[in-house]
Design an enzyme around this catalytic site. Structure first.
Site, PDB file in Angstrom:
ATOM      1  N   ARG A  37       0.806  -1.140  -0.058  1.00 11.92           N
ATOM      2  CA  ARG A  37       0.039  -0.078  -0.057  1.00 11.92           C
ATOM      3  C   ARG A  37       0.902   1.196  -0.272  1.00 11.92           C
ATOM      4  O   ARG A  37       0.521   2.343  -0.703  1.00 11.92           O
ATOM      5  CB  ARG A  37      -0.978  -0.039   1.053  1.00 11.92           C
ATOM      6  CG  ARG A  37      -2.194  -1.034   0.882  1.00 11.92           C
ATOM      7  CD  ARG A  37      -2.997  -0.890   2.320  1.00 11.92           C
ATOM      8  NE  ARG A  37      -4.403  -1.747   2.174  1.00 11.92           N
ATOM      9  CZ  ARG A  37      -5.082  -1.956   2.949  1.00 11.92           C
ATOM     10  NH1 ARG A  37      -5.066  -1.584   4.162  1.00 11.92           N
ATOM     11  NH2 ARG A  37      -6.111  -2.774   2.616  1.00 11.92           N
ATOM     12  N   LYS A 199     -16.729 -18.741   4.204  1.00 10.91           N
ATOM     13  CA  LYS A 199     -18.248 -18.366   4.512  1.00 10.91           C
ATOM     14  C   LYS A 199     -19.033 -17.921   3.267  1.00 10.91           C
ATOM     15  O   LYS A 199     -18.405 -16.859   2.866  1.00 10.91           O
ATOM     16  CB  LYS A 199     -18.360 -17.748   5.711  1.00 10.91           C
ATOM     17  CG  LYS A 199     -17.674 -18.432   6.966  1.00 10.91           C
ATOM     18  CD  LYS A 199     -18.215 -17.568   8.207  1.00 10.91           C
ATOM     19  CE  LYS A 199     -17.701 -18.184   9.553  1.00 10.91           C
ATOM     20  NZ  LYS A 199     -18.038 -17.346  10.774  1.00 10.91           N
ATOM     21  N   GLY A 356      -8.180  -9.801   1.123  1.00 15.16           N
ATOM     22  CA  GLY A 356      -6.995  -9.616   1.964  1.00 15.16           C
ATOM     23  C   GLY A 356      -6.287 -11.385   1.778  1.00 15.16           C
ATOM     24  O   GLY A 356      -5.193 -11.318   1.322  1.00 15.16           O
ATOM     25  N   GLY A 379     -12.166  -4.834   2.292  1.00  8.14           N
ATOM     26  CA  GLY A 379     -13.803  -4.657   2.304  1.00  8.14           C
ATOM     27  C   GLY A 379     -14.251  -3.882   1.098  1.00  8.14           C
ATOM     28  O   GLY A 379     -15.319  -4.058   0.415  1.00  8.14           O
TER      29      GLY A 379
HETATM   30  C1  3PG Z   1      -8.541  -2.218   5.479  1.00  5.35           C
HETATM   31  O1  3PG Z   1      -7.326  -2.211   6.027  1.00  5.35           O
HETATM   32  O2  3PG Z   1      -9.305  -2.742   5.380  1.00  5.35           O
HETATM   33  C2  3PG Z   1      -8.534  -0.621   5.554  1.00  5.35           C
HETATM   34  O3  3PG Z   1      -7.451   0.052   5.840  1.00  5.35           O
HETATM   35  C3  3PG Z   1      -9.943  -0.147   6.022  1.00  5.35           C
HETATM   36  O4  3PG Z   1      -9.608  -0.388   7.606  1.00  5.35           O
HETATM   37  P1  3PG Z   1     -10.711  -0.789   8.393  1.00  5.35           P
HETATM   38  O5  3PG Z   1     -11.252  -2.187   7.913  1.00  5.35           O
HETATM   39  O6  3PG Z   1     -10.532  -0.842   9.868  1.00  5.35           O
HETATM   40  O7  3PG Z   1     -11.905   0.175   8.299  1.00  5.35           O
HETATM   41 MG    MG Z   2     -10.984  -3.874   6.781  1.00  8.01          MG
END
Ligand code: 3PG
Ligand code: MG
Length: 398
Positions: A37, A199, A356, A379
């Site tokens: 990142r 899931k 992720g 997300g």
């Molecule tokens: C992440 O790593 O998913 C983003 O930086 C957002 O972080 P968060 O899920 O804590 O909002």
């Molecule tokens: Mg997150």
């Protein structure tokens, strides 16, 4: 998705730019474990500095929940950014509760780069509080958001501030949106989606949206077990969600109605223990014993996935196909990821992956660099694939 404004539409010379990055990177023993990142932020920072702007970087780190948690300071990340840039980066400590932040930002000169302390030290960040958005806006003259991975959050530093300053997307955000649009808005067909992970409950909206978009959806990982069990297969001790059998049947029914092909494993690798190097065997789907658990897709399934990829023109990938963190149950994910990478480098396939675990799996297979685009977002990538509007992107549209 409407067009976002970019750095091409704004003059930054002599201005202070508030640059939202996602410096929420994995840190172990004070060291950044994965700097992806950070590395992706370099192009925008260099461009801004090269054009004569001073850069005030804002980011959250982890989840301090509106309190000053010293262990969650961004101070150790500033040197990692400096290393990636190859030039100095200063760090500005603040609890965001006095006027000092703006004062420190005003001292910056063209070409300077500073990282401000964790925005989530203040409760106004996650609340998207107007007064806190004002505090952030007071740091500069222009807002640039280069943090696609935070765009699913309507927070003060991702959304509120954009209502207060002229606002555009940075180059990494721009590249991410262009890659996702290429894969999902007008994809070359066939469009194939791989959906894996543990899931179904976390992927229902995703599968629902993909049913309307993709020609073929390949389901793997433990979430496939729920579909297989719902079809009546013995899945033994495998991870599954019993309360979602009805949902799984409905999804299969919907897919058939839409003439989409929903591909489940035809063979699997099973073991009696969830651990690396556990004794294992490959079996046809109808030969799993009651005391066994499914930990990977089998060789026939790997071949079938490879054949589907070979016919595809666009691939969207979210989630591993097996327990890839445990050798040898990484074999299915690794083999199929390599097949996709090969087709991509040969020019047959546009491949976009994110989430992720997905990035970790592609790195493990050694092919992350061969995909057309790998998102660093978790997300936000998922919500985009679900067809949702991301507030941090929407606010940058012209
Ligand atoms: C992440 O790593 O998913 C983003 O930086 C957002 O972080 P968060 O899920 O804590 O909002
Ligand atoms: Mg997150």
């Amino acid at each position: 998705m409407a067009l976002v404004k970019t750095l091409d539409s704004i003059a930054v010379a002599g201005k202070r730019v508030v640059l939202r990055l996602d410096l929420n990177v994995p840190v172990e023993n004070g060291q950044v474990r994965d700097a992806t990142r950070i590395e992706r932020a370099v192009a925008t920072i260099r461009e801004l500095c090269g054009k004569g702007a001073a850069v005030v970087v804002v980011s959250h780190f982890d989840r301090p929940k509106g309190k000053v948690v010293p262990g969650l300071s961004l101070a150790p990340i500033a040197p990692a950014l400096a290393a990636a840039l190859g030039s100095p980066v200063r760090f500005i400590a603040t609890d965001w509760r006095n006027g000092k932040a703006a004062e420190a930002a005003r001292a910056l000169r063209p070409g300077d780069v500073a990282v401000m302390e964790n925005t989530r030290y203040h409760p106004g960040e996650e609340a998207n509080d107007a007064a806190f958005a004002q505090v952030l806006a007071a740091l500069g003259d222009i807002y640039v958001n280069d943090a696609f991975s935070c765009a699913h959050r309507a927070h003060a530093s991702t959304e509120g501030i954009a209502h207060l300053l002229p606002s555009v997307a940075g180059r990494a955000m721009q590249a991410e949106i262009e890659a996702l649009e290429k894969a999902l808005e007008k994809p070359a067909r066939p469009l194939v989606a791989v959906v894996g992970g543990a899931k179904i409950s976390t992927k229902l909206d995703l599968v629902g949206n993909l049913l309307g978009l993709a020609d073929t959806i390949i389901i793997g990982g433990a979430m496939a077990n729920t579909f297989l069990a719902a079809r009546g297969y013995e899945v033994g001790l495998s991870l599954k969600e019993d309360d979602l059998f009805g949902t799984a049947r409905q999804i299969m029914h919907d897919a058939a109605g839409l003439a989409r092909s929903l591909v489940l494993p035809q063979d699997v690798v099973v073991a009696r223990e969830f651990k690396a190097h556990a004794a294992h065997r490959s079996v046809a789907m109808d030969a799993v014993a009651a005391g066994e658990m499914i930990l990977d897709i089998g060789p026939a399934s790997v071949a079938a996935v490879g054949a589907i990829f070979a016919q595809a023109r666009t691939l969207v990938w979210n989630g591993p196909l097996g327990a890839f963190e445990l050798t040898p149950f990484d074999a299915g994910t690794v083999a199929t990821a390599r097949a996709a990478a090969r087709l991509t480098t040969q020019g047959h396939l546009v491949s976009v992956a994110g989430g992720g675990d997905t990035v970790a799996a592609l790195n493990h297979a050694g092919v992350a660099g061969d995909f057309t685009y790998v998102s660093t977002a978790g997300g936000a990538f998922l919500e985009w694939l679900e067809g949702k509007t991301l507030p941090g992107v929407a606010v940058l549209t012209a």
